[in-house]
Write an enzyme that holds these catalytic residues in place. Structure first.
Site, PDB file in Angstrom:
ATOM      1  N   SER A  17       1.081  -1.212  -0.139  1.00 18.60           N
ATOM      2  CA  SER A  17      -0.249   0.035   0.087  1.00 18.60           C
ATOM      3  C   SER A  17       1.117   1.134   0.269  1.00 18.60           C
ATOM      4  O   SER A  17       1.823   1.578   1.145  1.00 18.60           O
ATOM      5  CB  SER A  17      -0.671  -0.464   1.394  1.00 18.60           C
ATOM      6  OG  SER A  17      -1.136   1.471   1.980  1.00 18.60           O
ATOM      7  N   HIS A  41      -1.210  -1.194  -4.565  1.00 20.23           N
ATOM      8  CA  HIS A  41      -2.622  -1.226  -4.130  1.00 20.23           C
ATOM      9  C   HIS A  41      -2.496   0.321  -2.961  1.00 20.23           C
ATOM     10  O   HIS A  41      -1.749   1.045  -2.794  1.00 20.23           O
ATOM     11  CB  HIS A  41      -2.865  -1.104  -2.121  1.00 20.23           C
ATOM     12  CG  HIS A  41      -4.399  -1.727  -1.396  1.00 20.23           C
ATOM     13  ND1 HIS A  41      -5.126  -1.919  -1.491  1.00 20.23           N
ATOM     14  CD2 HIS A  41      -4.298  -0.564  -0.574  1.00 20.23           C
ATOM     15  CE1 HIS A  41      -6.647  -2.021  -0.845  1.00 20.23           C
ATOM     16  NE2 HIS A  41      -5.491  -1.461  -0.392  1.00 20.23           N
ATOM     17  N   ASP A  43      -4.688   3.534  -1.928  1.00 20.55           N
ATOM     18  CA  ASP A  43      -5.744   3.679  -1.050  1.00 20.55           C
ATOM     19  C   ASP A  43      -6.563   5.905  -1.231  1.00 20.55           C
ATOM     20  O   ASP A  43      -5.404   6.792  -1.067  1.00 20.55           O
ATOM     21  CB  ASP A  43      -5.438   3.560   0.515  1.00 20.55           C
ATOM     22  CG  ASP A  43      -5.098   2.238   1.241  1.00 20.55           C
ATOM     23  OD1 ASP A  43      -5.806   2.119   1.152  1.00 20.55           O
ATOM     24  OD2 ASP A  43      -3.922   1.852   1.357  1.00 20.55           O
ATOM     25  N   MET A  45      -8.749   8.803  -0.082  1.00 19.81           N
ATOM     26  CA  MET A  45      -9.406   8.809   1.084  1.00 19.81           C
ATOM     27  C   MET A  45     -10.305  10.200   0.450  1.00 19.81           C
ATOM     28  O   MET A  45      -9.748  10.987   0.093  1.00 19.81           O
ATOM     29  CB  MET A  45      -8.881   8.873   1.965  1.00 19.81           C
ATOM     30  CG  MET A  45      -8.078   7.424   2.557  1.00 19.81           C
ATOM     31  SD  MET A  45      -7.351   7.773   4.336  1.00 19.81           S
ATOM     32  CE  MET A  45      -6.304   5.904   4.198  1.00 19.81           C
ATOM     33  N   HIS A  74      -8.531   1.163  -3.866  1.00 18.60           N
ATOM     34  CA  HIS A  74      -9.019   0.474  -2.619  1.00 18.60           C
ATOM     35  C   HIS A  74      -9.984   2.796  -2.056  1.00 18.60           C
ATOM     36  O   HIS A  74      -9.289   3.332  -1.402  1.00 18.60           O
ATOM     37  CB  HIS A  74      -8.466   0.309  -1.451  1.00 18.60           C
ATOM     38  CG  HIS A  74      -9.548   0.534  -0.181  1.00 18.60           C
ATOM     39  ND1 HIS A  74      -8.511  -0.069   1.131  1.00 18.60           N
ATOM     40  CD2 HIS A  74     -10.388   0.545   0.228  1.00 18.60           C
ATOM     41  CE1 HIS A  74      -9.672   1.015   1.722  1.00 18.60           C
ATOM     42  NE2 HIS A  74     -10.644   0.008   1.278  1.00 18.60           N
ATOM     43  N   MET A  76     -11.562   4.974  -0.674  1.00 13.31           N
ATOM     44  CA  MET A  76     -12.480   4.680   0.229  1.00 13.31           C
ATOM     45  C   MET A  76     -13.593   6.350   0.704  1.00 13.31           C
ATOM     46  O   MET A  76     -13.142   7.454   0.684  1.00 13.31           O
ATOM     47  CB  MET A  76     -11.789   5.310   2.095  1.00 13.31           C
ATOM     48  CG  MET A  76     -11.042   3.136   2.643  1.00 13.31           C
ATOM     49  SD  MET A  76      -9.391   3.384   3.068  1.00 13.31           S
ATOM     50  CE  MET A  76      -8.314   4.191   2.147  1.00 13.31           C
ATOM     51  N   MET A 144     -11.356  -5.713   6.101  1.00 19.78           N
ATOM     52  CA  MET A 144     -10.943  -5.104   6.205  1.00 19.78           C
ATOM     53  C   MET A 144     -10.298  -4.811   8.031  1.00 19.78           C
ATOM     54  O   MET A 144     -11.448  -5.245   8.502  1.00 19.78           O
ATOM     55  CB  MET A 144     -11.620  -3.049   6.874  1.00 19.78           C
ATOM     56  CG  MET A 144     -11.588  -2.312   5.542  1.00 19.78           C
ATOM     57  SD  MET A 144     -10.540  -1.776   4.169  1.00 19.78           S
ATOM     58  CE  MET A 144      -8.968  -1.022   5.593  1.00 19.78           C
ATOM     59  N   GLY A 152      -0.604   2.220   9.699  1.00 18.28           N
ATOM     60  CA  GLY A 152      -0.244   1.325  11.084  1.00 18.28           C
ATOM     61  C   GLY A 152      -0.913   1.479  11.976  1.00 18.28           C
ATOM     62  O   GLY A 152      -0.408   1.851  13.294  1.00 18.28           O
ATOM     63  N   ASP A 182      -6.811  -6.025   5.028  1.00 19.11           N
ATOM     64  CA  ASP A 182      -6.374  -4.492   4.561  1.00 19.11           C
ATOM     65  C   ASP A 182      -5.880  -3.960   5.768  1.00 19.11           C
ATOM     66  O   ASP A 182      -6.777  -3.576   6.754  1.00 19.11           O
ATOM     67  CB  ASP A 182      -6.860  -3.725   3.627  1.00 19.11           C
ATOM     68  CG  ASP A 182      -6.102  -2.532   3.624  1.00 19.11           C
ATOM     69  OD1 ASP A 182      -5.653  -1.805   4.213  1.00 19.11           O
ATOM     70  OD2 ASP A 182      -6.912  -1.542   2.701  1.00 19.11           O
ATOM     71  N   GLY A 183      -4.827  -3.685   6.332  1.00 13.66           N
ATOM     72  CA  GLY A 183      -4.904  -2.917   7.837  1.00 13.66           C
ATOM     73  C   GLY A 183      -4.377  -3.965   9.656  1.00 13.66           C
ATOM     74  O   GLY A 183      -3.983  -4.927   9.168  1.00 13.66           O
ATOM     75  N   GLY A 204       1.133  -1.842   3.940  1.00 12.27           N
ATOM     76  CA  GLY A 204       1.786  -0.454   4.367  1.00 12.27           C
ATOM     77  C   GLY A 204       2.252   0.140   4.982  1.00 12.27           C
ATOM     78  O   GLY A 204       4.021  -0.378   4.354  1.00 12.27           O
ATOM     79  N   SER A 205       2.874   0.080   6.503  1.00  8.78           N
ATOM     80  CA  SER A 205       3.502   0.005   6.774  1.00  8.78           C
ATOM     81  C   SER A 205       4.977  -0.839   7.381  1.00  8.78           C
ATOM     82  O   SER A 205       6.026  -0.464   7.474  1.00  8.78           O
ATOM     83  CB  SER A 205       3.427  -0.130   8.873  1.00  8.78           C
ATOM     84  OG  SER A 205       2.536   0.859   8.879  1.00  8.78           O
TER      85      SER A 205
HETATM   86  C1  DX5 Z   1      -6.499   1.736   5.714  1.00  5.94           C
HETATM   87  C2  DX5 Z   1      -5.597   1.423   4.592  1.00  5.94           C
HETATM   88  C3  DX5 Z   1      -4.745   0.503   4.723  1.00  5.94           C
HETATM   89  C4  DX5 Z   1      -3.475   0.784   4.717  1.00  5.94           C
HETATM   90  C5  DX5 Z   1      -2.755   0.005   5.621  1.00  5.94           C
HETATM   91  O1  DX5 Z   1      -7.466   2.996   5.772  1.00  5.94           O
HETATM   92  O2  DX5 Z   1      -6.902   0.921   3.738  1.00  5.94           O
HETATM   93  O3  DX5 Z   1      -4.574  -0.139   2.749  1.00  5.94           O
HETATM   94  O4  DX5 Z   1      -2.103   1.780   3.959  1.00  5.94           O
HETATM   95  O5  DX5 Z   1      -1.972   0.581   6.409  1.00  5.94           O
HETATM   96  P1  DX5 Z   1      -1.201  -0.739   7.349  1.00  5.94           P
HETATM   97  O6  DX5 Z   1      -0.507  -1.622   6.730  1.00  5.94           O
HETATM   98  O7  DX5 Z   1      -0.105   0.634   7.737  1.00  5.94           O
HETATM   99  O8  DX5 Z   1      -2.070  -0.801   8.249  1.00  5.94           O
HETATM  100 ZN    ZN Z   2      -5.944  -0.406   1.558  1.00  3.97          ZN
END
Ligand code: DX5
Ligand code: ZN
Length: 229
Positions: A17, A41, A43, A45, A74, A76, A144, A152, A182-183, A204-205
């Site tokens: 991500s 991926h 994201d 928002m 994704h 959101m 999710m 994070g 995811d998450g 992501g992290s």
């Molecule tokens: C959260 C996102 C994720 C996010 C995950 O709203 O949809 O894709 O990047 O991040 P980590 O892997 O750091 O939890």
């Molecule tokens: Zn995501």
């Protein structure tokens, strides 16, 4: 034009991500992990469905020059339908909309008509029953494992019951469906998610937040395969 395929459903896939990458160097960040990523991926928002704002179609279009991987967007967003065409035009390959925003059947139809691969997402507290009616109509179910909006956060293990339910339905009805989580996915949570039935792991992290993102993506893949055994 190269045709970018998602690949067969059910295969283990790592989807870094970019939310956790350096936005000032996104192109380079994406190139760096390219050989260890299956999908990318993205994201999106809108500051309304989630409190945060991230990026939109122009960033997707710019990234397209740096990667030939499947772009898993994704959304959101409270009104994803208004933007599906813009994402498609900018180079998105798949778009995932949240079931919580409503209008799911027509969003799926519209995304499909644009030639997008279609995903449906559910927040941690959304019951499996909300997505169940659509499983035969989408390519991907995103469950999710944190509340969307921020990277994070910690993995919510209770969501694994829903992943198990989804995997059961996929096997029972022989559905061509990817199950994505995811998450909070990292080397310690990935095996648990795969054991429950997830096959696409967003991180992501655990990838871009690490000193060596390429090695981190490789380690995550190895951890995911552990869960398959
Ligand atoms: C959260 C996102 C994720 C996010 C995950 O709203 O949809 O894709 O990047 O991040 P980590 O892997 O750091 O939890
Ligand atoms: Zn995501």
């Amino acid at each position: 034009m190269t045709v970018i395929e998602a690949g067969p459903p059910g295969k283990i896939r790592i989807a870094p991500s970019i939310l956790a990458a350096d936005f000032g160097n996104l192109g380079r960040a994406v190139e760096e992990i390219d050989a260890e990523s299956d999908w990318l991926h993205v994201d999106v928002m809108d500051g309304h469905f989630v409190p945060n704002v991230s990026l939109g179609p122009p960033v997707v279009a710019s990234l397209r020059r740096y990667s030939k991987k499947f772009f898993d967007c994704h959304l959101m967003m409270s009104e994803p339908g208004r933007y599906l065409e813009a994402f498609k035009k900018s180079g998105a390959n798949g778009c995932t909309v949240h079931v919580e925003v409503g209008g799911t059947a027509s969003l799926i139809r519209d995304a499909r008509a644009l030639g997008l691969r279609v995903g449906l997402a559910a927040n941690p507290d959304t019951p499996f029953e909300a997505v169940a009616p659509y499983l035969g109509d989408v390519d991907l179910l995103l469950l999710m494992t944190v509340f969307p909006g921020f990277g994070g956060q910690s993995f919510i293990v209770d969501v694994m019951d829903k992943v198990e339910q989804a995997r059961y339905e996929v096997e029972k009805s022989a559905l061509a469906l990817d199950i994505e989580v995811d998450g909070g996915i990292d080397v310690s949570t990935a095996p648990r998610a795969v054991r429950a039935g997830a096959n696409v792991l967003v991180a992501g992290s655990a990838i871009f937040g690490q000193p060596d993102p390429f090695a981190a993506a490789k380690a995550l893949r190895a951890a995911a395969y552990e869960g398959r055994q």
